[in-house]
Design a protein around this motif. Structure first.
Motif, PDB file in Angstrom:
ATOM      1  N   GLU A 172      14.821  40.375 -29.541  1.00  0.00           N
ATOM      2  CA  GLU A 172      15.681  39.201 -29.684  1.00  0.00           C
ATOM      3  C   GLU A 172      16.616  39.126 -28.479  1.00  0.00           C
ATOM      4  O   GLU A 172      17.544  39.918 -28.346  1.00  0.00           O
ATOM      5  CB  GLU A 172      16.473  39.301 -30.994  1.00  0.00           C
ATOM      6  CG  GLU A 172      16.933  37.963 -31.528  1.00  0.00           C
ATOM      7  CD  GLU A 172      18.023  37.327 -30.716  1.00  0.00           C
ATOM      8  OE1 GLU A 172      17.705  36.513 -29.817  1.00  0.00           O
ATOM      9  OE2 GLU A 172      19.199  37.631 -30.960  1.00  0.00           O
ATOM     10  N   CYS A 173      16.382  38.143 -27.601  1.00  0.00           N
ATOM     11  CA  CYS A 173      17.113  38.046 -26.329  1.00  0.00           C
ATOM     12  C   CYS A 173      18.028  36.836 -26.261  1.00  0.00           C
ATOM     13  O   CYS A 173      18.412  36.408 -25.164  1.00  0.00           O
ATOM     14  CB  CYS A 173      16.117  38.007 -25.172  1.00  0.00           C
ATOM     15  SG  CYS A 173      15.104  39.496 -25.022  1.00  0.00           S
ATOM     16  N   VAL A 174      18.408  36.289 -27.399  1.00  0.00           N
ATOM     17  CA  VAL A 174      19.279  35.120 -27.436  1.00  0.00           C
ATOM     18  C   VAL A 174      20.696  35.493 -27.848  1.00  0.00           C
ATOM     19  O   VAL A 174      21.676  35.076 -27.239  1.00  0.00           O
ATOM     20  CB  VAL A 174      18.733  34.050 -28.412  1.00  0.00           C
ATOM     21  CG1 VAL A 174      19.638  32.818 -28.401  1.00  0.00           C
ATOM     22  CG2 VAL A 174      17.310  33.677 -28.075  1.00  0.00           C
ATOM     23  N   GLY A 175      20.794  36.300 -28.907  1.00  0.00           N
ATOM     24  CA  GLY A 175      22.095  36.539 -29.509  1.00  0.00           C
ATOM     25  C   GLY A 175      22.410  35.452 -30.509  1.00  0.00           C
ATOM     26  O   GLY A 175      23.546  34.992 -30.631  1.00  0.00           O
ATOM     27  N   ALA A 176      21.386  35.006 -31.249  1.00  0.00           N
ATOM     28  CA  ALA A 176      21.541  33.927 -32.230  1.00  0.00           C
ATOM     29  C   ALA A 176      20.991  34.386 -33.570  1.00  0.00           C
ATOM     30  O   ALA A 176      19.946  35.044 -33.644  1.00  0.00           O
ATOM     31  CB  ALA A 176      20.806  32.662 -31.768  1.00  0.00           C
ATOM     32  N   GLU A 177      21.681  34.012 -34.634  1.00  0.00           N
ATOM     33  CA  GLU A 177      21.288  34.425 -35.983  1.00  0.00           C
ATOM     34  C   GLU A 177      19.889  33.957 -36.333  1.00  0.00           C
ATOM     35  O   GLU A 177      19.082  34.718 -36.883  1.00  0.00           O
ATOM     36  CB  GLU A 177      22.295  33.875 -36.984  1.00  0.00           C
ATOM     37  CG  GLU A 177      22.024  34.250 -38.421  1.00  0.00           C
ATOM     38  CD  GLU A 177      23.083  33.699 -39.368  1.00  0.00           C
ATOM     39  OE1 GLU A 177      22.702  32.999 -40.325  1.00  0.00           O
ATOM     40  OE2 GLU A 177      24.281  33.972 -39.144  1.00  0.00           O
ATOM     41  N   VAL A 218      27.926  36.478 -30.453  1.00  0.00           N
ATOM     42  CA  VAL A 218      29.361  36.213 -30.343  1.00  0.00           C
ATOM     43  C   VAL A 218      30.039  36.282 -31.714  1.00  0.00           C
ATOM     44  O   VAL A 218      31.242  36.471 -31.800  1.00  0.00           O
ATOM     45  CB  VAL A 218      29.629  34.847 -29.686  1.00  0.00           C
ATOM     46  CG1 VAL A 218      29.151  34.855 -28.245  1.00  0.00           C
ATOM     47  CG2 VAL A 218      28.941  33.712 -30.463  1.00  0.00           C
ATOM     48  N   GLY A 219      29.278  36.117 -32.775  1.00  0.00           N
ATOM     49  CA  GLY A 219      29.812  36.247 -34.125  1.00  0.00           C
ATOM     50  C   GLY A 219      29.128  37.377 -34.861  1.00  0.00           C
ATOM     51  O   GLY A 219      28.521  38.264 -34.251  1.00  0.00           O
ATOM     52  N   LYS A 220      29.221  37.366 -36.189  1.00  0.00           N
ATOM     53  CA  LYS A 220      28.582  38.386 -37.011  1.00  0.00           C
ATOM     54  C   LYS A 220      27.467  37.721 -37.816  1.00  0.00           C
ATOM     55  O   LYS A 220      27.715  37.076 -38.837  1.00  0.00           O
ATOM     56  CB  LYS A 220      29.607  39.039 -37.941  1.00  0.00           C
ATOM     57  CG  LYS A 220      30.660  39.844 -37.184  1.00  0.00           C
ATOM     58  CD  LYS A 220      31.610  40.572 -38.124  1.00  0.00           C
ATOM     59  CE  LYS A 220      32.611  41.407 -37.337  1.00  0.00           C
ATOM     60  NZ  LYS A 220      33.550  42.147 -38.225  1.00  0.00           N
ATOM     61  N   PRO A 221      26.214  37.855 -37.363  1.00  0.00           N
ATOM     62  CA  PRO A 221      25.118  37.141 -38.014  1.00  0.00           C
ATOM     63  C   PRO A 221      24.778  37.724 -39.379  1.00  0.00           C
ATOM     64  O   PRO A 221      24.958  38.915 -39.633  1.00  0.00           O
ATOM     65  CB  PRO A 221      23.952  37.352 -37.040  1.00  0.00           C
ATOM     66  CG  PRO A 221      24.260  38.660 -36.389  1.00  0.00           C
ATOM     67  CD  PRO A 221      25.755  38.696 -36.245  1.00  0.00           C
ATOM     68  N   ALA A 222      24.275  36.850 -40.237  1.00  0.00           N
ATOM     69  CA  ALA A 222      23.734  37.313 -41.517  1.00  0.00           C
ATOM     70  C   ALA A 222      22.356  37.917 -41.264  1.00  0.00           C
ATOM     71  O   ALA A 222      21.567  37.392 -40.480  1.00  0.00           O
ATOM     72  CB  ALA A 222      23.628  36.146 -42.493  1.00  0.00           C
TER      73      ALA A 222
END
Length: 356
Positions: free
Chosen positions: A250-255, A278-282
């Motif tokens: 996973e190279c985006v940093g998106a949930e 940047v946040g805390k993904p579920a």
């Protein structure tokens, strides 16, 4: 000398500042910088910072904003301290940008990247790659072989990120791999997976321009756009036994991208989180358990990887230079560098600053 310095969000200025001393401390090296890449981290600092750049003196290095940017770079050694033995004046070098104690818990174990006192050149060190010169520690410079060009020397750092991530995922010959995110790191991750032996590689992104670039870089990559494709289903349809990929990176940093990786990996597969959230993904803990998968972080790289990554690039096994879409001058760094990379069209990947 000229240097691009971060002052605040969307405030990067090319300024004239004093050149570092030509008489380095005993274990320091003065480098005449040649090429410097604009990293996604630099872009985040420009668009939303300060994030990693300290506004108060860094507890280990003392650095703070305004900060010379740039941690993907190389150059030529022009002066060395009295105790430096690993490089000499005239050597072409690539910079490994991590600065940390050699004697703390992690330093004593050679795990310098995990130090709680970690600083990074170009983010929390008085000098950086987006300048004509930089002063660094002797352990930050690695002499590059003749097979590696000056431009390639600036690509060793981002490439090391992806080689390390492939190792964290245990990618081996014959594996199937999913990479989410077709930015510069995602594109290099595809090349690193192929260099590790992966034979079937999927790349998912919402930007068709970047997916088209990926097919030019590696023609047999299988590209998918989650806006029009059901990515996990498409991957299962094209993997042995319909079970999914062996490794997902996973190279985006998106949930949503992390969720896709968890869905698309086979049972007892491995998901590697490369991009920074940047946040805390579920996270779907039920599926992680039910599928018996590993979810692993991948923080940067080990600091001793430079010779090996340089060999991969110099031999052509991992042609990192294919991700470069533009070269610019330092004076153009805002308009034709940061702003061009922030364009939603996504027509640029890696931009190199030519400092000569």
């Amino acid at each position: 000398m000229k240097a691009a310095r971060f002052h605040a969000r969307r405030d990067v200025r090319v300024e004239d500042i004093p050149t570092p001393t030509d008489q380095p401390a005993p274990r320091q090296v003065l480098v005449k910088n040649r090429f410097c890449g604009i990293c996604g981290t630099d872009l985040h600092e420009y668009a939303a910072g300060p994030i990693f750049i300290p506004t108060q003196p860094h507890p280990y290095t003392g650095a703070k904003a305004p900060q010379i940017l740039g941690h993907e770079y190389g150059g030529t050694v022009v002066a060395v301290g009295s105790s430096v033995t690993n490089v000499a004046v005239g050597d072409r070098v690539s910079v490994q940008p991590m600065v940390s104690p050699r004697d703390d818990y992690f330093g004593q174990r050679g795990l310098y990247q995990l130090s709680e006192s970690l600083a990074i050149i170009g983010l929390a060190w008085p000098w950086g790659g987006m300048a004509e010169y930089s002063l660094v520690n002797d352990y930050n410079v690695f002499r590059v072989p003749d097979s590696v060009s000056d431009a390639q020397a600036a690509l060793i750092e981002p490439t090391a990120v992806t080689v390390y991530a492939a190792e964290r995922g245990g990618v081996k010959p014959g594996d199937s791999v999913l990479v989410t995110g077709a930015g510069p790191i995602g594109q290099l991750q595809v090349l690193a997976a192929r260099a590790a032996g992966a034979t079937r590689i999927f790349l998912s992104d919402t930007n068709d321009n970047r997916l088209a670039m990926a097919r030019q870089i590696l023609p047999d990559v299988i590209t998918l756009n989650p806006r029009s494709d059901k990515v996990p289903e498409a991957i299962r349809d094209q993997t042995e036994g319909g079970v999914g990929v062996d490794v997902a990176l996973e190279c985006v940093g998106a949930e949503a991208a992390l969720g896709t990786c968890i869905e698309a990996v086979r049972r007892q597969g491995v998901v590697v989180q490369v991009g920074l959230h940047v946040g805390k993904p579920a996270v779907d803990g039920f599926t992680v358990t039910f599928k018996d998968i590993d979810v692993r972080g991948s923080w940067c790289y080990t600091t001793l990887m430079w010779p090996r990554v340089a060999a991969l690039i110099g031999s052509g096994i991992l042609p990192a230079e294919k991700v470069v879409t533009r070269r610019i001058r330092l004076d153009e760094v805002v308009e034709n560098g940061f702003e061009a990379l922030l364009s939603p069209a996504g027509t640029e990947l890696k931009i190199l600053i030519d400092l000569q």
